[in-house]
Design an enzyme around this catalytic site. Structure first.
Site, mmCIF file in Angstrom:
data_model
loop_
_atom_site.group_PDB
_atom_site.id
_atom_site.type_symbol
_atom_site.label_atom_id
_atom_site.label_comp_id
_atom_site.label_asym_id
_atom_site.label_seq_id
_atom_site.Cartn_x
_atom_site.Cartn_y
_atom_site.Cartn_z
ATOM 1 N N GLU A 41 0.868 -1.192 0.000
ATOM 2 C CA GLU A 41 0.000 0.000 0.000
ATOM 3 C C GLU A 41 0.898 1.233 0.000
ATOM 4 O O GLU A 41 1.671 1.447 0.928
ATOM 5 C CB GLU A 41 -0.896 -0.006 1.244
ATOM 6 C CG GLU A 41 -1.738 1.258 1.366
ATOM 7 C CD GLU A 41 -2.490 1.346 2.696
ATOM 8 O OE1 GLU A 41 -2.820 0.303 3.290
ATOM 9 O OE2 GLU A 41 -2.725 2.493 3.139
ATOM 10 N N ARG A 45 0.122 10.305 0.665
ATOM 11 C CA ARG A 45 0.428 11.349 1.646
ATOM 12 C C ARG A 45 1.621 12.181 1.247
ATOM 13 O O ARG A 45 2.030 13.064 1.988
ATOM 14 C CB ARG A 45 0.722 10.716 3.019
ATOM 15 C CG ARG A 45 -0.492 10.146 3.666
ATOM 16 C CD ARG A 45 -0.168 9.580 5.028
ATOM 17 N NE ARG A 45 -0.943 8.384 5.243
ATOM 18 C CZ ARG A 45 -0.714 7.510 6.185
ATOM 19 N NH1 ARG A 45 0.296 7.666 7.016
ATOM 20 N NH2 ARG A 45 -1.481 6.451 6.296
ATOM 21 N N THR A 69 -4.740 5.826 1.935
ATOM 22 C CA THR A 69 -5.134 7.155 2.408
ATOM 23 C C THR A 69 -6.024 7.873 1.396
ATOM 24 O O THR A 69 -5.946 9.098 1.227
ATOM 25 C CB THR A 69 -3.903 8.034 2.772
ATOM 26 O OG1 THR A 69 -2.884 7.218 3.361
ATOM 27 C CG2 THR A 69 -4.269 9.094 3.803
ATOM 28 N N LYS A 129 -10.890 -2.385 6.372
ATOM 29 C CA LYS A 129 -9.722 -1.993 7.155
ATOM 30 C C LYS A 129 -10.228 -1.537 8.527
ATOM 31 O O LYS A 129 -11.155 -0.727 8.602
ATOM 32 C CB LYS A 129 -8.996 -0.842 6.433
ATOM 33 C CG LYS A 129 -7.921 -0.163 7.261
ATOM 34 C CD LYS A 129 -7.094 0.759 6.385
ATOM 35 C CE LYS A 129 -6.212 1.660 7.233
ATOM 36 N NZ LYS A 129 -5.046 2.174 6.492
HETATM 37 C C1 3PG Z 1 -2.060 3.581 7.872
HETATM 38 O O1 3PG Z 1 -1.902 4.459 7.074
HETATM 39 O O2 3PG Z 1 -2.790 2.608 7.643
HETATM 40 C C2 3PG Z 1 -1.379 3.698 9.173
HETATM 41 O O3 3PG Z 1 -0.897 4.982 9.369
HETATM 42 C C3 3PG Z 1 -0.263 2.753 9.357
HETATM 43 O O4 3PG Z 1 -0.143 2.649 10.707
HETATM 44 P P1 3PG Z 1 1.237 2.300 11.420
HETATM 45 O O5 3PG Z 1 2.230 3.346 10.986
HETATM 46 O O6 3PG Z 1 0.933 2.367 12.888
HETATM 47 O O7 3PG Z 1 1.651 0.924 10.973
#
Ligand code: 3PG
Length: 209
Positions: A41, A45, A69, A129
Site C-alpha cells: 500500500e 500522503r 489514504t 480496514k
Molecule cells: C495507515 O496508514 O494505515 C497507518 O498509518 C499505518 O499505521 P502504522 O504506521 O501504525 O503501521
C-alpha cells in the site's frame, strides 16, 4: 487479482509505505516482494505517491500495488490513472464510497465501530480496514465484533507491530494486517534495501509459523 479478499488473503502483512523520494519506490517494493510481501500500500500522503505507484507498476510485475489514504473521489481517479490495483481508505466518507461503488477498483474501506461496519456491510463490503486498530480497541474489539458481525473480515492497521500482529492474525475475522513497521523510515532514508528485505523475511517467518 481483482478481488480484495484474495489480495488481502495472499499475504500475512501489507506494508504501508509513505514514499518521499520516488527513486526509493522500486528498490523498496523489490526488497519487500522478494521477501514475500508482494502486496503493497503506497499512501497518497506525499507529492511523489502517484509517481511511485506508476514506477512500481512498471518495474515490479510481481507486486500488487495499492493506493492508500484515499479520502476523495479525486484521489480515487488519480490513483486509478496511476495504475493502482486496489485502494484503501482510513474511513468511508459518502462521496468517496459513491465513487468507489461506481468504479471497478478492488477496495478496502476503513471503519472503527460497529455502526460503521454495518453501514459498509449494507453497501456490500465484507472486507474492511479496521483503523486505527490499536487506538480503536485492538484485538479485544475485533474479538467482540466476530459473532455479532459475522461474515465480515478485517485488515487491522494502525499500531500493528511485529509484537502484536500474530494476536490479530489468530482471530477468525482477521484476513491480514497492515503496518509501516516493516519498512522503517531510517532504513528507507539510508537506502538499506537489504536491511528492509531481512526485516520483511523475519516478519513473514514470524507471522506464518
Ligand atoms: C495507515 O496508514 O494505515 C497507518 O498509518 C499505518 O499505521 P502504522 O504506521 O501504525 O503501521
Amino acid at each position: 487479482m481483482t478481488d480484495i479478499k484474495m489480495i488481502c488473503a495472499s499475504v500475512p502483512l501489507i506494508p504501508v509505505l509513505t514514499i518521499e523520494d520516488v527513486d526509493h519506490a522500486v528498490p523498496l517494493a523489490q526488497a519487500l516482494a522478494t521477501a514475500g510481501l508482494s502486496v503493497l500500500e503506497i499512501t497518497l500522503r506525499t507529492e511523489t505517491a502517484l509517481d511511485a505507484i506508476e514506477a512500481v507498476r512498471a518495474a515490479c510485475p510481481d507486486a500488487i500495488v495499492g493506493a492508500g489514504t484515499l479520502r476523495t473521489p479525486e484521489d480515487l481517479s488519480r490513483c486509478v490513472a496511476a495504475g493502482a490495483q486496489f485502494g484503501v481508505s482510513p474511513g468511508a466518507p459518502e462521496r468517496l464510497m459513491d465513487a468507489v461503488d461506481a468504479s471497478a477498483l478492488p477496495f478496502l474501506p476503513g471503519c472503527a465501530s460497529p455502526t460503521e461496519v454495518m453501514r459498509l456491510a449494507d453497501r456490500g463490503y465484507r472486507v474492511l480496514k479496521f483503523f486505527p486498530a490499536e487506538a480503536a480497541g485492538g484485538v479485544r474489539m475485533l474479538k467482540s465484533l466476530a459473532e455479532p458481525l459475522s461474515g465480515i473480515v478485517f485488515c487491522p492497521t494502525g499500531g500493528v507491530t511485529i509484537d502484536n500482529a500474530r494476536d490479530y492474525l489468530a482471530l477468525p475475522n482477521v484476513v491480514t494486517v497492515g503496518g509501516s513497521w516493516v519498512a522503517p523510515k531510517a532504513l528507507t532514508k539510508s537506502e538499506d534495501w537489504k536491511g528492509i528485505e531481512n526485516l520483511a523475511r523475519q516478519a513473514v517467518a514470524h507471522l506464518t509459523q
